[in-house]
Motif scaffolding. Structure first.
Motif, PDB file in Angstrom:
ATOM      1  N   THR A  80      51.597 -19.509 -48.314  1.00  0.00           N
ATOM      2  CA  THR A  80      52.552 -19.013 -49.303  1.00  0.00           C
ATOM      3  C   THR A  80      53.783 -18.419 -48.629  1.00  0.00           C
ATOM      4  OG1 THR A  80      50.687 -18.463 -50.723  1.00  0.00           O
ATOM      5  CG2 THR A  80      52.805 -17.459 -51.272  1.00  0.00           C
ATOM      6  N   TRP A  81      54.936 -18.876 -49.079  1.00  0.00           N
ATOM      7  CA  TRP A  81      56.202 -18.300 -48.623  1.00  0.00           C
ATOM      8  C   TRP A  81      56.787 -17.488 -49.781  1.00  0.00           C
ATOM      9  CZ3 TRP A  81      58.336 -18.781 -43.798  1.00  0.00           C
ATOM     10  CH2 TRP A  81      57.769 -19.727 -42.945  1.00  0.00           C
ATOM     11  N   ASN A  82      57.119 -16.248 -49.555  1.00  0.00           N
ATOM     12  CA  ASN A  82      57.772 -15.415 -50.578  1.00  0.00           C
ATOM     13  C   ASN A  82      59.082 -14.869 -50.018  1.00  0.00           C
ATOM     14  OD1 ASN A  82      55.627 -15.554 -52.605  1.00  0.00           O
ATOM     15  ND2 ASN A  82      54.419 -14.341 -51.151  1.00  0.00           N
ATOM     16  N   PHE A  83      59.988 -14.515 -50.920  1.00  0.00           N
ATOM     17  CA  PHE A  83      61.297 -13.992 -50.513  1.00  0.00           C
ATOM     18  C   PHE A  83      61.425 -12.594 -51.102  1.00  0.00           C
ATOM     19  CE2 PHE A  83      65.596 -15.062 -48.982  1.00  0.00           C
ATOM     20  CZ  PHE A  83      66.334 -14.028 -49.525  1.00  0.00           C
ATOM     21  N   PHE A  84      61.588 -11.597 -50.264  1.00  0.00           N
ATOM     22  CA  PHE A  84      61.705 -10.209 -50.732  1.00  0.00           C
ATOM     23  C   PHE A  84      63.179  -9.806 -50.712  1.00  0.00           C
ATOM     24  CE2 PHE A  84      57.415  -8.107 -50.644  1.00  0.00           C
ATOM     25  CZ  PHE A  84      56.683  -9.266 -50.424  1.00  0.00           C
ATOM     26  N   GLN A 113      50.164 -11.563 -42.166  1.00  0.00           N
ATOM     27  CA  GLN A 113      51.355 -11.569 -43.021  1.00  0.00           C
ATOM     28  C   GLN A 113      52.568 -11.336 -42.140  1.00  0.00           C
ATOM     29  OE1 GLN A 113      52.144  -8.428 -45.997  1.00  0.00           O
ATOM     30  NE2 GLN A 113      52.665 -10.102 -47.399  1.00  0.00           N
ATOM     31  N   GLU A 182      47.025 -17.138 -49.347  1.00  0.00           N
ATOM     32  CA  GLU A 182      46.520 -16.471 -50.552  1.00  0.00           C
ATOM     33  C   GLU A 182      45.466 -17.362 -51.197  1.00  0.00           C
ATOM     34  OE1 GLU A 182      50.594 -14.162 -52.007  1.00  0.00           O
ATOM     35  OE2 GLU A 182      50.004 -16.012 -53.044  1.00  0.00           O
TER      36      GLU A 182
END
Ligand SMILES: NC(=O)N[C@@H](O)C(=O)O
Length: 206
Positions: A80-84, A113, A182
């Motif tokens: 999973t790639w997320n952008f904060f 992570q 995840e």
């Protein structure tokens, strides 16, 4: 802590810093952070090749990614790639004013992570890293929390199951890319523990 503030009018958490425990962040180096994970940056004397048609130095293997979800009750997982896009939680203060309070730590039991900051100056203090070893019961050892200030040219990889603070950025809104595995089961993906009492962290000006 509501609203914007400067170190001059910063709300004090105590009458005197000396009469309460506070944390003074260390330099964020591969050696100092080694028990908790990896500082994602070119490693001194690490493997490097010239790439990209001679226009780039490619530093090899600067971090690790670990997926242990096969040990969980729901083994199927995904990368999973997320952008904060994070609002600043810390404004560098002087040593007299606590800049941040650690109220929770979290961990991802089955995965590393990684966070990579974007759009920050390379040598600018950009985010706070707070970690703790396990206590004998597996919860965070709140007496051994360690803090580090990461620069804009440094990413961080938390080793799987390491207790760490949610992202705490310094001074200005900061974008970061995050990578982990995840499986969609909340307690597998992220476990959170509240501190018995908030821990004050002093972040000095650059
Ligand atoms: N609290 C929080 O957002 N934690 C992140 O590290 C996450 O997305 O797991």
């Amino acid at each position: 802590m509501e609203g914007s503030f400067t170190s001059k009018n910063y709300q004090r958490f105590s009458t005197s810093p000396m009469d309460q425990k506070f944390l003074s962040p260390k330099l964020f180096t591969p050696e100092s952070f080694a028990p908790y994970g990896t500082v994602v940056q070119p490693q001194e004397n690490g493997p490097m090749v010239v790439a990209n048609g001679g226009t780039a130095k490619k530093y090899l293997g600067v971090s690790e990614s670990e997926n242990n979800y096969k040990k969980s009750s729901t083994p199927s997982s995904k990368a999973t790639w997320n952008f904060f896009s994070t609002k600043p939680s810390v404004f560098p203060a002087d040593e007299e004013s606590p800049a941040f309070q650690i109220r929770v730590l979290e961990r991802h039991p089955y995965t590393t992570q990684t966070f990579i900051p974007l759009c920050r100056d390379a040598q600018e203090s950009s985010y706070l890293v707070a970690v703790a070893p396990d206590a004998p019961d597996g919860l965070p050892d709140w007496d051994r929390v360690e803090t580090f200030v990461a620069k804009g040219c440094q990413g961080v990889t938390y080793a799987a199951s390491v207790w760490h603070a949610p992202m705490v950025t310094i001074g200005k809104e900061t974008m970061l890319v995050a990578f982990n595995f995840e499986n969609g089961v909340d307690d597998d993906d992220c476990q959170v523990q509240a501190a018995p009492s908030p821990l004050d962290v002093y972040v000095k000006r650059d």
